[in-house]
Scaffold this active site. Structure first.
Site, PDB file in Angstrom:
ATOM      1  N   HIS A  80      -2.805  -2.872  -3.345  1.00 12.63           N
ATOM      2  CA  HIS A  80      -3.696  -2.932  -3.036  1.00 12.63           C
ATOM      3  C   HIS A  80      -4.716  -2.365  -4.001  1.00 12.63           C
ATOM      4  O   HIS A  80      -6.006  -2.973  -4.160  1.00 12.63           O
ATOM      5  CB  HIS A  80      -3.769  -1.542  -2.215  1.00 12.63           C
ATOM      6  CG  HIS A  80      -5.125  -1.542  -1.356  1.00 12.63           C
ATOM      7  ND1 HIS A  80      -5.849  -0.485   0.064  1.00 12.63           N
ATOM      8  CD2 HIS A  80      -6.080  -2.534  -0.918  1.00 12.63           C
ATOM      9  CE1 HIS A  80      -6.306  -1.236   0.392  1.00 12.63           C
ATOM     10  NE2 HIS A  80      -7.742  -2.119  -0.046  1.00 12.63           N
TER      11      HIS A  80
ATOM     12  N   GLU B 196       2.913  -0.899   4.359  1.00 12.44           N
ATOM     13  CA  GLU B 196       2.133   0.446   4.444  1.00 12.44           C
ATOM     14  C   GLU B 196       3.290   0.887   3.853  1.00 12.44           C
ATOM     15  O   GLU B 196       4.086   1.201   5.035  1.00 12.44           O
ATOM     16  CB  GLU B 196       1.034   1.376   5.876  1.00 12.44           C
ATOM     17  CG  GLU B 196       0.076   0.585   5.603  1.00 12.44           C
ATOM     18  CD  GLU B 196      -1.486   1.346   4.237  1.00 12.44           C
ATOM     19  OE1 GLU B 196      -0.974   2.385   3.681  1.00 12.44           O
ATOM     20  OE2 GLU B 196      -3.025   0.882   4.383  1.00 12.44           O
TER      21      GLU B 196
ATOM     22  N   HIS C  91       1.172  -0.699  -0.363  1.00  6.76           N
ATOM     23  CA  HIS C  91      -0.357  -0.130  -0.365  1.00  6.76           C
ATOM     24  C   HIS C  91       0.652   1.489   0.199  1.00  6.76           C
ATOM     25  O   HIS C  91       2.001   1.604   0.616  1.00  6.76           O
ATOM     26  CB  HIS C  91      -1.066   0.329   1.403  1.00  6.76           C
ATOM     27  CG  HIS C  91      -1.565  -1.243   1.468  1.00  6.76           C
ATOM     28  ND1 HIS C  91      -3.052  -1.338   1.038  1.00  6.76           N
ATOM     29  CD2 HIS C  91      -1.848  -2.033   1.993  1.00  6.76           C
ATOM     30  CE1 HIS C  91      -3.792  -2.397   1.916  1.00  6.76           C
ATOM     31  NE2 HIS C  91      -2.587  -2.775   1.962  1.00  6.76           N
TER      32      HIS C  91
HETATM   33 ZN   LIG Z   1      -4.099   0.292   0.369  1.00  4.21          ZN
END
Ligand SMILES: [Zn+2]
Length: 307
Positions: A178, A119, A45
């Site tokens: 994602h 992330e 992500h």
């Molecule tokens: Zn994401």
């Protein structure tokens, strides 16, 4: 009857006496060979926020209930004040983090249950809901993508290599973005994420670049129906309905594929280059999908003729 009693006695003798629970419960250790890891996907992500904002969002329950297993800061971010770039471990990998949301990949849904989420701090974003931005000029106008810092990517590669040691059931084509698993909602990690560089480090899937150059002229003389192209994309993993028209949901799925595998042109529409890359990926990672191509004998002959 007697031998059965003896066998039961032998089994009971192998009771595991390891923990308090084991001592209290009549557990017999009978290991099976038939099991796998619960974690078999890795999802990348970007945060769209700076480091401090991302850390707050991903760790505090009073904000949005989202999280990830790891957070990778951006070294140029003013809100990151450590002198060295460090990996922030937010959720232990054996636990379920809330990073994927409604998601689909190759027949599997709800990927939070079976994935590790990373992330990366990167402030790329779209100004509108991307379901309203299927149209290419609107997408280009309303979405802005920022480059990833080389140090960030180097640290990401090191982290993923460690994760793959611990979770060997994560196959190359289950290392995804994602956007790949939620193409109508998400765009991360976007077209500037260096998937090809990761592939060069032994991480994730990539197409055979020579094979694509051979497939392109073949496809130009053997046009494949749009329905079949959509079926192939769905077979590789993407969630899209086979409609035979390049409708919004088709454009969003094609664009997610292109941002991953054809980042220099993510129009959202199938074309020969996109299809050649998709077929090469299917040949490498999901070859059973080749039966979807009606002109299969010639395609296979071409494949076998290659060195
Ligand atoms: Zn994401």
């Amino acid at each position: 009857m007697k031998s059965q009693t003896m066998r039961c006695f032998a089994i009971v003798c192998s009771v595991v006496l390891c923990t308090t629970a084991c001592q209290q419960l009549p557990i017999v250790k009978a290991p099976s060979q038939n099991f796998n890891e619960r974690v078999n996907h890795l999802v990348i992500h970007f945060t769209s926020e700076n480091f401090q904002e991302s850390l707050n969002i991903l760790t505090q329950s009073e904000t949005r209930p989202v999280s990830a297993h790891y957070l990778l800061p951006d070294p140029m971010d003013a809100t990151y004040d450590l002198s060295e770039l460090k990996i922030f471990a937010l959720v232990p990998p054996q636990f379920r983090a809330w990073h994927a949301g409604n998601s689909y990949w190759a027949g599997k849904t709800g990927l939070n249950d079976q994935s590790i989420g990373i992330e990366i701090v990167n402030e790329s974003r779209c100004l509108d809901d991307i379901a309203t931005l299927a149209n290419q000029p609107a997408f280009k106008d309303r979405c802005r993508f920022e480059a990833f810092a080389p140090e960030q990517i180097a640290l990401l590669i090191a982290l993923i290599k460690e994760i793959l040691k611990d979770f060997p059931d994560i196959s190359p084509h289950a290392i995804i973005g994602h956007a790949d698993i939620a193409p109508s909602r998400k765009i991360d990690p976007g077209p500037l994420f260096p998937w090809r560089q990761l592939y060069g480090e032994g991480i994730g899937a990539w197409f055979d670049e020579n094979r694509v150059q051979t497939l392109i002229p073949w496809l130009e003389t053997h046009p494949i129906p749009l329905e079949t192209q959509q079926r192939l994309l769905n077979h590789y993993g993407y969630d899209l309905d086979v409609t035979g028209t390049e409708d919004t949901q088709s454009q969003l799925a094609v664009r997610a594929f292109q941002m991953h595998f054809r980042p220099n042109n993510y129009s959202g529409f199938f074309d020969t280059e996109t299809l050649a890359r998709l077929i090469s990926l299917i040949e490498r990672y999901r070859p059973e999908g080749l039966t979807l191509i009606s002109d299969l004998p010639e395609a296979i002959a071409l494949h076998r003729a290659l060195p």
